[in-house]
Enzyme design. Sequence first.
Site, PDB file in Angstrom:
ATOM      1  N   HIS A 207      32.309   9.544  72.820  1.00 51.03           N
ATOM      2  CA  HIS A 207      32.230   8.356  72.129  1.00 51.03           C
ATOM      3  C   HIS A 207      32.329   7.492  71.070  1.00 51.03           C
ATOM      4  O   HIS A 207      32.175   6.916  70.129  1.00 51.03           O
ATOM      5  CB  HIS A 207      32.753   9.456  70.858  1.00 51.03           C
ATOM      6  CG  HIS A 207      34.489   8.983  70.858  1.00 51.03           C
ATOM      7  ND1 HIS A 207      35.667   9.657  71.899  1.00 51.03           N
ATOM      8  CD2 HIS A 207      34.787   8.137  69.551  1.00 51.03           C
ATOM      9  CE1 HIS A 207      36.833   9.300  71.487  1.00 51.03           C
ATOM     10  NE2 HIS A 207      35.969   7.913  70.095  1.00 51.03           N
TER      11      HIS A 207
HETATM   12  C1  UD1 Z   1      37.128   7.805  65.252  1.00 48.42           C
HETATM   13  C2  UD1 Z   1      38.362   6.117  65.781  1.00 48.42           C
HETATM   14  C3  UD1 Z   1      38.571   6.381  67.211  1.00 48.42           C
HETATM   15  C4  UD1 Z   1      38.637   7.638  67.556  1.00 48.42           C
HETATM   16  C5  UD1 Z   1      38.030   8.617  67.133  1.00 48.42           C
HETATM   17  C6  UD1 Z   1      38.086  10.035  67.583  1.00 48.42           C
HETATM   18  C7  UD1 Z   1      38.278   4.956  63.785  1.00 48.42           C
HETATM   19  C8  UD1 Z   1      38.291   3.332  63.669  1.00 48.42           C
HETATM   20  N1  UD1 Z   1      37.846   5.002  64.861  1.00 48.42           N
HETATM   21  O1  UD1 Z   1      36.146   7.330  65.618  1.00 48.42           O
HETATM   22  O2  UD1 Z   1      39.785   5.529  67.342  1.00 48.42           O
HETATM   23  O3  UD1 Z   1      38.951   7.772  69.507  1.00 48.42           O
HETATM   24  O4  UD1 Z   1      37.697   9.108  65.716  1.00 48.42           O
HETATM   25  O5  UD1 Z   1      37.147  11.129  66.897  1.00 48.42           O
HETATM   26  O6  UD1 Z   1      39.137   4.741  62.882  1.00 48.42           O
HETATM   27  N2  UD1 Z   1      31.471  12.584  61.853  1.00 48.42           N
HETATM   28  C9  UD1 Z   1      31.199  13.588  61.271  1.00 48.42           C
HETATM   29  N3  UD1 Z   1      32.555  14.366  60.936  1.00 48.42           N
HETATM   30  C10 UD1 Z   1      33.529  14.027  60.874  1.00 48.42           C
HETATM   31  C11 UD1 Z   1      33.841  12.840  61.012  1.00 48.42           C
HETATM   32  C12 UD1 Z   1      32.172  11.647  61.540  1.00 48.42           C
HETATM   33  O7  UD1 Z   1      29.974  13.880  61.687  1.00 48.42           O
HETATM   34  O8  UD1 Z   1      34.459  14.895  61.056  1.00 48.42           O
HETATM   35  C13 UD1 Z   1      30.330  11.472  62.164  1.00 48.42           C
HETATM   36  C14 UD1 Z   1      29.690  10.818  60.977  1.00 48.42           C
HETATM   37  O9  UD1 Z   1      28.588  10.582  61.267  1.00 48.42           O
HETATM   38  C15 UD1 Z   1      30.290   9.555  61.361  1.00 48.42           C
HETATM   39  C16 UD1 Z   1      31.007   9.048  62.434  1.00 48.42           C
HETATM   40  O10 UD1 Z   1      31.002  10.537  63.152  1.00 48.42           O
HETATM   41  O11 UD1 Z   1      30.202   8.697  60.585  1.00 48.42           O
HETATM   42  C17 UD1 Z   1      31.818   8.423  63.208  1.00 48.42           C
HETATM   43  O12 UD1 Z   1      32.952   8.243  62.417  1.00 48.42           O
HETATM   44  P1  UD1 Z   1      34.123   7.735  62.407  1.00 48.42           P
HETATM   45  O13 UD1 Z   1      35.203   8.439  61.751  1.00 48.42           O
HETATM   46  O14 UD1 Z   1      33.898   6.688  61.843  1.00 48.42           O
HETATM   47  O15 UD1 Z   1      34.179   7.210  63.677  1.00 48.42           O
HETATM   48  P2  UD1 Z   1      34.745   8.014  65.276  1.00 48.42           P
HETATM   49  O16 UD1 Z   1      33.880   7.166  66.213  1.00 48.42           O
HETATM   50  O17 UD1 Z   1      35.118   9.592  65.111  1.00 48.42           O
END
Ligand code: UD1
Length: 363
Positions: A207
């Site tokens: 991811h």
């Molecule tokens: C975040 C953390 C990362 C961790 C990861 C575990 C930061 C900078 N990154 O990354 O360190 O390893 O979580 O999962 O804090 N999304 C959904 N549903 C959700 C959450 C996210 O669809 O419940 C999608 C959205 O499109 C979002 C993308 O995932 O834009 C990324 O989510 P985000 O929380 O920004 O970062 P992660 O890549 O999940």
Amino acid sequence: MLKVINVVGARPNFMKVAPIMAAMKQRSSQFEPLVVHTGQHYDEAMSDAFLRDLELPQPDIYLGVGSGSHAAQTAAIMERFEPVVGAEKPDWVVVVGDVNSTLACALVCVKLGVKVAHVEAGLRSRDRTMPEEINRLLTDQIADLLFTPSIDADANLIAEGIPPERIRFVGNVMIDSLHQNLERARQSTIKIQLGLTAHGYAVLTLHRPSNVDHQDTFIRILAALETISATIPIIFPVHPRTRRMIAELGLGERISEMKNLRLIDPLGYLDFLSLYSAARLVLTDSGGIQEETTALGIPCLTLRENTERPVTVELGTNTVVGTDPRRITDCAVSALDGKARRWSVPPLWDGHTAGRILDELAR
Ligand code: UD1
């Protein structure tokens, strides 16, 4: 009585806060804990499933920030967390890990003069293109108390000029969750549902933006997976970010042709534990999974150029293999050859870290 706000935001936070909450509940004459959930992760599979599996109480306060750019997400968390701290007046705020919620909440506290403790302090990849590295560096500079999972973390903090009296080596709190849930995970039926037999498959998670947001890198990793999956089926629970990028980068067709690479929805804590604990090999770009596989003695290949968790390489079962297809497949072949590598569980990854954290908070 110490009033403590425990912050959770994203998936890897829940397994770190659960043992701390449980220990605080047991010491209820000493601690009055609250859980604040920022809402950084909000999907059922990324959040609610973990609260349930880890028997975490429903959050006392939910900030509901959701997704956004790093600046927008961090700012929204700060704006919504500040009035909570003002109203609750906690003695301590505990933040865990390295996600945007960790830094945002620590920054709010230090500006309000409220004491903040960072659990999993001192880890460094030395790769400042990783958003998590920035979150780690800044959180450790401003937190009052730094709880480290391994001795290398203490050395990193000292080298950055942090006074030793702010640092406490307490071990790895995620391993508390692992110990507390291994038995319960045996009841999971996930392997039966997927038609898998123990040690007859590999598990993959992916991811990191550096891997899944870049077509070239993603394709290099897929090339390796194509080769490895000719030998052993690979089960791939897909993170929402990765699911989105597969579509955006037009990789869906290529992946669906790889019959032995099985994409499934993200799993809850117990199902995932049940799955990887019986895997022959784990391939991942996650931080936590490098540690969990080391604690259980399962070979792990880390699909990154570096790790902030070197103890998993030095003592544990982890190999950092990068994203070169040749290197990934070579390392997979030697990991699958059945010759067990010597490994040991790092010091203080003993299932009792939460208790040590509470002792220090109460001191
Ligand atoms: C975040 C953390 C990362 C961790 C990861 C575990 C930061 C900078 N990154 O990354 O360190 O390893 O979580 O999962 O804090 N999304 C959904 N549903 C959700 C959450 C996210 O669809 O419940 C999608 C959205 O499109 C979002 C993308 O995932 O834009 C990324 O989510 P985000 O929380 O920004 O970062 P992660 O890549 O999940």
